[in-house]
Design a protein around this motif. Structure first.
Motif, PDB file in Angstrom:
ATOM      1  N   UNK A 588       0.825  -1.107   0.028  1.00 33.44           N
ATOM      2  CA  UNK A 588       0.038  -0.130  -0.039  1.00 33.44           C
ATOM      3  C   UNK A 588       1.052   1.162   0.012  1.00 33.44           C
ATOM      4  N   UNK A 589       2.107   1.253   0.811  1.00 31.44           N
ATOM      5  CA  UNK A 589       2.748   2.362   0.919  1.00 31.44           C
ATOM      6  C   UNK A 589       3.521   2.609  -0.353  1.00 31.44           C
ATOM      7  N   UNK A 590       3.799   1.455  -1.105  1.00 30.48           N
ATOM      8  CA  UNK A 590       4.648   1.613  -2.386  1.00 30.48           C
ATOM      9  C   UNK A 590       3.666   2.150  -3.375  1.00 30.48           C
ATOM     10  N   UNK A 591       2.656   1.724  -3.610  1.00 27.23           N
ATOM     11  CA  UNK A 591       1.721   2.162  -4.397  1.00 27.23           C
ATOM     12  C   UNK A 591       1.438   3.751  -4.249  1.00 27.23           C
ATOM     13  N   UNK A 592       1.111   3.901  -3.146  1.00 24.29           N
ATOM     14  CA  UNK A 592       0.765   5.257  -2.928  1.00 24.29           C
ATOM     15  C   UNK A 592       1.843   6.393  -3.146  1.00 24.29           C
ATOM     16  N   UNK A 593       3.129   5.873  -2.952  1.00 20.73           N
ATOM     17  CA  UNK A 593       4.287   6.422  -3.397  1.00 20.73           C
ATOM     18  C   UNK A 593       4.432   6.728  -4.877  1.00 20.73           C
ATOM     19  N   UNK A 594       4.058   5.594  -5.436  1.00 25.45           N
ATOM     20  CA  UNK A 594       4.143   5.502  -7.147  1.00 25.45           C
ATOM     21  C   UNK A 594       2.892   6.783  -7.467  1.00 25.45           C
ATOM     22  N   UNK A 595       1.904   6.587  -7.077  1.00 27.23           N
ATOM     23  CA  UNK A 595       0.891   7.539  -7.310  1.00 27.23           C
ATOM     24  C   UNK A 595       1.202   8.952  -7.266  1.00 27.23           C
ATOM     25  N   UNK A 596       1.966   9.202  -5.894  1.00 27.84           N
ATOM     26  CA  UNK A 596       2.033  10.582  -5.552  1.00 27.84           C
ATOM     27  C   UNK A 596       3.214  11.019  -6.521  1.00 27.84           C
ATOM     28  N   UNK A 597       4.193  10.209  -6.695  1.00 22.82           N
ATOM     29  CA  UNK A 597       5.290  10.775  -7.455  1.00 22.82           C
ATOM     30  C   UNK A 597       5.061  11.097  -9.062  1.00 22.82           C
ATOM     31  N   UNK A 598       3.935  10.322  -9.567  1.00 21.58           N
ATOM     32  CA  UNK A 598       3.395  10.596 -10.976  1.00 21.58           C
ATOM     33  C   UNK A 598       2.891  12.000 -11.159  1.00 21.58           C
ATOM     34  N   UNK A 650      10.328  -2.553  -3.708  1.00 24.15           N
ATOM     35  CA  UNK A 650       9.105  -2.035  -4.149  1.00 24.15           C
ATOM     36  C   UNK A 650       8.442  -3.186  -5.115  1.00 24.15           C
ATOM     37  N   UNK A 651       9.173  -4.437  -5.079  1.00 25.56           N
ATOM     38  CA  UNK A 651       8.625  -5.598  -5.929  1.00 25.56           C
ATOM     39  C   UNK A 651       7.549  -6.398  -4.843  1.00 25.56           C
ATOM     40  N   UNK A 652       7.528  -5.851  -3.622  1.00 23.78           N
ATOM     41  CA  UNK A 652       6.447  -6.451  -2.786  1.00 23.78           C
ATOM     42  C   UNK A 652       5.134  -6.377  -2.981  1.00 23.78           C
ATOM     43  N   UNK A 666      10.847   5.826  -5.526  1.00 26.41           N
ATOM     44  CA  UNK A 666       9.673   5.219  -5.140  1.00 26.41           C
ATOM     45  C   UNK A 666       9.782   4.659  -3.720  1.00 26.41           C
ATOM     46  N   UNK A 667      10.965   3.830  -3.651  1.00 22.74           N
ATOM     47  CA  UNK A 667      11.428   3.167  -2.617  1.00 22.74           C
ATOM     48  C   UNK A 667      11.507   3.895  -1.508  1.00 22.74           C
ATOM     49  N   UNK A 668      12.212   5.160  -1.595  1.00 24.66           N
ATOM     50  CA  UNK A 668      12.376   6.059  -0.403  1.00 24.66           C
ATOM     51  C   UNK A 668      11.168   6.396  -0.098  1.00 24.66           C
ATOM     52  N   UNK A 669      10.203   6.951  -1.129  1.00 21.12           N
ATOM     53  CA  UNK A 669       9.015   7.501  -0.286  1.00 21.12           C
ATOM     54  C   UNK A 669       8.293   6.629   0.310  1.00 21.12           C
ATOM     55  N   UNK A 670       8.231   5.298  -0.384  1.00 17.74           N
ATOM     56  CA  UNK A 670       7.387   4.278   0.076  1.00 17.74           C
ATOM     57  C   UNK A 670       7.692   3.814   1.467  1.00 17.74           C
ATOM     58  N   UNK A 671       9.075   3.951   2.011  1.00 20.09           N
ATOM     59  CA  UNK A 671       9.538   3.563   3.353  1.00 20.09           C
ATOM     60  C   UNK A 671       9.196   4.598   4.382  1.00 20.09           C
ATOM     61  N   UNK A 672       9.069   5.967   3.604  1.00 22.60           N
ATOM     62  CA  UNK A 672       8.454   7.097   4.348  1.00 22.60           C
ATOM     63  C   UNK A 672       6.988   6.820   4.819  1.00 22.60           C
TER      64      UNK A 672
END
Lengths: 686, 486
Positions: A588-598, A650-652, A666-672
């Motif tokens: 969920x964190x990773x997908x939110x990171x991807x979305x936000x970064x786009x 980010x592959x989880x 993406x990975x950095x933002x996802x961990x945050x």
């Protein structure tokens, strides 16, 4: 619709048969006029419909205890018999039964559905009186409702059952008279394949026996279908069966199975051919004529045979349709209420005084016009004069939004419960709830849009001291989200949520092995699905009570063994571990990171503010933003130094990565985001 | 006396916590033993609802329990309840007047005869106590002077799940808290970085009766009292491992940031509960190290494996779990629940019971010896037993070398060892057939009351109010069997 249509066709077909039989008498009279006709026909049709015949005259020893007994028909293979007692039988030798004797017929012999006509005849020799014993079965165990058909002997009366699930979806007949001990009796059972108990008959020594009949029309298939709940199927059997004693020391002989419903005339004829032929058929005898008419329409009259076959194939069509519909069990009342007693000290067979349904008078008198069943109870519950129902319900909704009810013991409004903190408010909410037609949505809105709810949750030092439990409602609510809300919230803010309503239960991510409390080969295995159902609301999660979803029970969801109106909220390190490491939350964190970064952001501040808002529903303070920035940059640096770690992280999850994303960012933002989702505000309602 | 001093010191160290939790010192309750850091409840600051409000009971003899649950119902007749008289009755029909003194299960309803069966295994007397043990348990036989054998156990339930539930929760219906949860609730934790109630299941060789996780459920007690299963997999405790791409160092930094953000939130909302949350994250981090450390049996020296048997080297076996249990006991886990399945011998009892005995005997005795040599047996209570016994008559056919036995609630054998239990005692007596208890019956609730007593708890006073009723492990029954106490 389809069912109604077929039912209508069936009705028309049965009318057609009745009309036909009423009007076409001539052909029968012509046939009947030639006496020789009937004898010839009976002789010719002697083995009509016979699909299996075991005379039990010869036994071939296969091993120490295993025997084979050949069939009287060339088309049949031998019956397998373990440990038979071979003695003189009804005709020649017969099969007698000891404690361990069992017989199985070859596969699919006697394989009839309830839409098929069939007859079974055999000779029986009861050695003594039997309380209850099983003679033969073509059915599953009693815990699976005796699905199939089976013959029992009860106090030496014969009892034949055809069942989908006995006793509810089953038909059965029982002879009124017992069969004699230490004597051979020839028994024939006939069934017309029309699903009704009227089409089921017993014949004893060639004559129709008086019986008691029970059960409504069968509507589903009675054939064995293997699935996880079944215990296998051994076909047509003689011998002991789960929970039933065997026909000990009894004898069985001349077993015949027909795939037609024999007529009474044929049965009488087969029972004793010589005496039947020697007696002159009295054509003037009306009852004999009825038998002949039955025989004629079943065997001679092609139109009648055809019409009845059509009727059966329609029933088969109907049954197949009904079978494909998942059955929902509902509770019903028995026609006569069961007598119920106080059980002394709770012992199940220690009856005290008899008790009757009633409701506590102190709450509201039970209207004498209401039936004393569940309908009456629900009318009593929702009577506008009932002071409890609305209050209890309104209080639960309040508890849902404020973390605790106006009556804090929401499961107990009795003398041991707590008194309401705001009695007038509770009364007002309840009466308005009733007067608006028990409108639940309106009730939610009323509470959520109240100034009490909309207050800030901040507790100053004074309030903290004077009203730690917020009984006075001088501040907004603050409590931890429920297990379901925590998960739903994570997949919602990430945009993963599949907002579909209803349907079957779903199987979201679950750690391996949770269901493996059994190593039985037939155990249920958790299906690992990779579809949109991974992202449905937790309300739809499949719940296995002996191994409930661990994420739910960790966050205080009750295990559903007891009814719980209220959850005690706890916090434990295991919860922290779940929030940190559960792949569901990482994804969920990773997908939110991807979305936000786009989206296009002017600055890192804007980016981090956006994710902070998503998770906490407010803007970060300067301190908070600084912490986020530091954290984000540190993570970015860490992943830059180790690219493969970023890719792994980010592959989880099953959700595919977007093309063209920056894996490091993406990975950095996802961990945050994962960090933020672990803070108090992400799992508490403020 | 020394015990008491230890107890006192222990209580004193919790003084500051008690003040905070508004329980006050006026009544040093059982909750004095609660270690706040691991089981702190959110609502601890606002009410004492979660903790028993009873006065102290008495000084406990046992500080922790290792419960070796033998699921399926091991036959008492082939193990500890020697019945020479059955030799004379072997193959003869059980007298109907005797048979009807007990409820029999539906599984033998179809039988036409019920022949009595003697044990196919020989018995000998062992130790100073002269206790009879069958040849199935050569290792247990050597420790009979350490254990207290109860031959007169009896239960209310006749089928597995209700009987396991009854043994473990005091109710045949699932939904009540299990013994381990009651102890966690009543006594709190003695360790800082491990769960208080740990469950270890040994894998069986197929076809065993399944278990229900409700047997280690917290029921209506707060959920941090639930049994935590230590699993034989790469994630020994659920969600313990960091996701890929995250090292323990990264985790440490993440938790520092989370706590920093939490601190801002606390300032903003003035919410003291956030403090508790910060603690949980520190604890979670510690657990990520302490659990693998506790589970690292590889560091055990060879002579230890000699004690528990070669199987102890294979993860997931009963032997490995026994060794694991000792490591957890050393780390002060309060309740260590082992489950070994596969004792449900309806048929082929002689060969099947042999297999289970072989899988459990050496490790069981090894555990007792190991605890003893480490001085842990003095304050650790070890329990061995299943959920019911088995019938004196054969289920299915009795042949020269084969038979089965059905479930039998009327009598069965269990044993206890260690803290506060009389050593070398054989307690209770069954009739010549091992069908009924004839002397010193011990009901499941009596057993539970005695267990709680050994841990310093009066079973009538440890209760929890739920849905208008105060519930106890022993319901409204149970008496402490004083004869078993040292």
């Amino acid at each position: 619709m389809v069912i109604d249509y077929i039912k209508n066709e069936l009705y028309n077909q049965s009318e057609k048969i009745v009309t036909y039989q009423k009007n076409n008498k001539e052909e029968f009279e012509v046939w009947l006029s030639n006496e020789q006709n009937t004898f010839e026909s009976l002789k010719k049709n002697k083995d009509r419909g016979l699909v299996a015949f075991y005379p039990f005259d010869k036994f071939r020893k296969k091993s120490d205890k295993k025997f084979l007994s050949p069939s009287g028909l060339s088309s049949n293979i031998e019956a397998k018999i373990n440990e038979p007692e071979i003695k003189n039988g009804y005709k020649n030798k017969g099969l007698f039964i000891n404690e361990f004797t069992n017989l199985t017929l070859p596969k699919k012999v006697g394989w009839f559905d309830q839409t098929d006509p069939f007859s079974i005849s055999l000779a029986l020799y009861p050695e003594n009186r039997y309380d209850k014993a099983i003679i033969f079965s073509h059915c599953e165990q009693i815990r699976l409702g005796l699905k199939g058909y089976s013959l029992f002997i009860k106090n030496n009366k014969l009892n034949f059952i055809i069942a989908r699930s006995w006793p509810q979806n089953a038909i059965e007949i029982e002879t009124i008279d017992p069969i004699p001990e230490k004597k051979w009796t020839e028994v024939t059972i006939t069934y017309d394949g029309k699903g009704h108990v009227n089409g089921l008959n017993f014949f004893i020594n060639g004559e129709k026996a008086p019986t008691i009949k029970k059960g409504n029309e069968l509507y589903k298939s009675i054939l064995f279908k293997p699935n996880i709940h079944t215990y296998g199927f051994n076909g047509f059997r003689v011998g002991p069966m789960h929970k039933f004693k065997t026909f000990l020391n009894g004898g069985i002989d001349e077993l015949k199975i027909y795939d037609i419903a024999l007529s009474a005339l044929e049965i009488a004829y087969k029972h004793d051919v010589t005496s039947f032929e020697s007696t002159n058929l009295n054509f003037l005898n009306e009852s004999r004529k009825i038998l002949l008419k039955e025989y004629f329409s079943k065997n001679i009259d092609d139109s009648s045979i055809k019409m009845n076959n059509e009727y059966r194939s329609l029933r088969k069509k109907l049954m197949n349709h009904i079978d494909s519909i998942p059955e929902l069990m509902v509770m019903g009342d028995t026609p006569e209420p069961r007598q119920t007693y106080l059980l002394k000290r709770g012992v199940y067979n220690e009856f005290g005084e008899e008790v009757f349904p009633n409701t506590p008078k102190a709450i509201l008198n039970f209207d004498n016009n209401l039936p004393k069943n569940r309908l009456g109870l629900s009318k009593w519950l929702f009577d506008n004069k009932n002071p409890l129902t609305a209050r209890v319900f309104v209080n639960r909704i309040w508890q849902m939004h404020f973390g605790q009810g106006l009556v804090s013991s929401s499961d107990n409004f009795g003398s041991q419960g707590n008194t309401p903190s705001h009695p007038e408010l509770l009364d007002w909410l309840s009466t308005s709830f009733i007067s608006y037609g028990w409108n639940i949505k309106r009730l939610h809105k009323l509470i959520l849009m109240s100034s009490s709810y909309m207050q800030e949750s901040t507790a100053g030092k004074v309030l903290q001291k004077n009203d730690p439990e917020n009984k006075l409602l001088a501040r907004g609510p603050r409590f931890r989200m429920s297990a379901e809300m925590i998960r739903d919230n994570a997949i919602t803010i990430s945009g993963l949520l599949v907002n579909k309503i209803g349907g079957k239960s779903v199987y979201p991510y679950q750690p391996d092995g949770i269901w493996d409390l059994s190593d039985k080969s037939w155990r249920y295995k958790y299906p690992k699905k990779k579809d949109e159902n991974l992202y449905r609301r937790s309300l739809y999660t499949f719940w296995k009570r002996s191994a409930p979803p661990p994420l739910m029970t960790l966050f205080d969801a009750p295990n559903r063994d007891f009814c719980a109106t209220k959850r005690t909220l706890t916090s434990s390190p295991l919860q922290s571990l779940a929030l940190l490491n559960n792949p569901e939350f990482i994804e969920a964190g990773r997908v939110l990171a991807e979305k936000t970064l786009t989206k296009n952001y002017n600055s890192e501040d804007e980016l981090l503010t956006e994710i902070f808002r998503k998770v906490t529903s407010r803007c970060p303070s300067e301190n908070e933003l600084n912490t986020l920035k530091k954290y984000y940059n540190e993570e970015y640096k860490r992943f830059r130094e180790n690219y493969s770690k970023a890719i792994k992280y980010i592959s989880i999850g099953e959700k595919k990565l977007n093309d063209g994303i920056d894996p490091l960012k993406t990975a950095a933002l996802a961990t945050v985001i994962n960090g933020l989702m672990n803070t108090s505000e992400a799992v508490n309602i403020y | 006396m020394e015990d008491f001093l230890n107890y006192k010191r222990f209580a004193d160290s919790r003084r500051s916590f008690l003040k905070k939790s508004s329980l006050g010192l006026g009544s040093i309750a059982l909750s004095t033993l609660i270690n706040p850091s691991i089981v702190s409840s959110q609502s601890i600051l606002k009410n004492d609802f979660y903790y028993p409000d009873k006065s102290p009971h008495f000084i406990p003899k046992a500080k922790r329990v290792i419960y070796l649950f033998q699921s399926g119902g091991p036959s008492q007749i082939e193990t500890f309840d020697f019945k020479p008289e059955l030799v004379n009755w072997h193959g003869k029909e059980i007298p109907p007047s005797l048979k009807k003194t007990q409820r029999n299960s539906g599984m033998v309803e179809g039988q036409s005869s019920y022949p009595l069966v003697k044990s196919i295994f020989d018995f000998k007397q062992y130790g100073d106590s002269g206790a009879w043990v069958s040849d199935l348990f050569p290792h247990t036989a050597k420790i009979v002077d350490e254990i207290c054998i109860i031959k007169s156990m009896h239960t209310d339930a006749i089928n597995h799940e209700p009987a396991v539930m009854f043994m473990q929760t005091g109710s045949q219906l699932s939904g009540r808290p299990s013994i381990g949860s009651w102890l966690s609730y009543g006594l709190g934790s003695d360790n800082k970085d491990l769960p208080n109630f740990v469950v270890l299941m040994s894998k069986s060789d197929g076809g065993a009766q399944p278990l229900n996780s409700a047997a280690w459920s917290n029921g209506f007690l707060p959920s941090h009292h639930q049994g935590v299963q230590f699993r034989n997999s790469k994630d020994p405790v659920l969600f313990l491992n960091n996701p890929s791409g995250i090292t323990q160092n990264d985790r440490k930094r993440a938790i520092d940031y989370i706590n920093e953000l939490n601190t801002y939130q606390q300032d903003f909302y003035q919410d003291l509960n956030i403090q508790s949350q910060i603690k949980q994250y520190e604890m979670a981090y510690k657990m990520q190290q302490s659990v693998p450390e506790a589970m690292n049996v590889k560091e055990e020296p060879e002579h230890v494996y000699k004690l528990y048997g070669e199987d102890a080297k294979i993860p997931g076996t009963f032997a490995a779990n026994c060794l694991q249990a000792r490591r957890l006991a050393e780390r002060d886990v309060k309740f260590i629940q082992l489950y070994h399945t596969g004792w449900d011998h309806h048929g082929n009892l002689p060969s099947n019971i042999k297999k289970q005995a072989k899988a459990t005997d050496q490790a069981t005795a090894g555990l007792i010896k190991d605890l003893k040599q480490r001085g842990l047996l003095e304050d650790t209570l070890v329990i061995w037993g299943g959920e019911f016994g088995r019938t004196s008559f054969s289920q299915g056919r009795l042949t020269k070398d084969n038979y089965g036995r059905d479930h039998h609630p009327g009598c069965f054998t269990m044993w206890m060892a260690g803290a506060g239990v009389k050593k070398g005692l054989v307690y209770g007596q069954t009739d010549d057939f091992s069908y009924n208890v004839v002397e010193n019956p011990v009901h499941v609730h009596d057993f539970q009351a005695t267990l709680l007593h050994l841990l310093g708890i009066n079973h009538e006073k440890l209760n929890f109010k739920y849905q208008g009723r105060r519930f106890r492990l022993t319901d409204v029954h149970g008496k402490v069997i004083k004869d078993l106490l040292a």
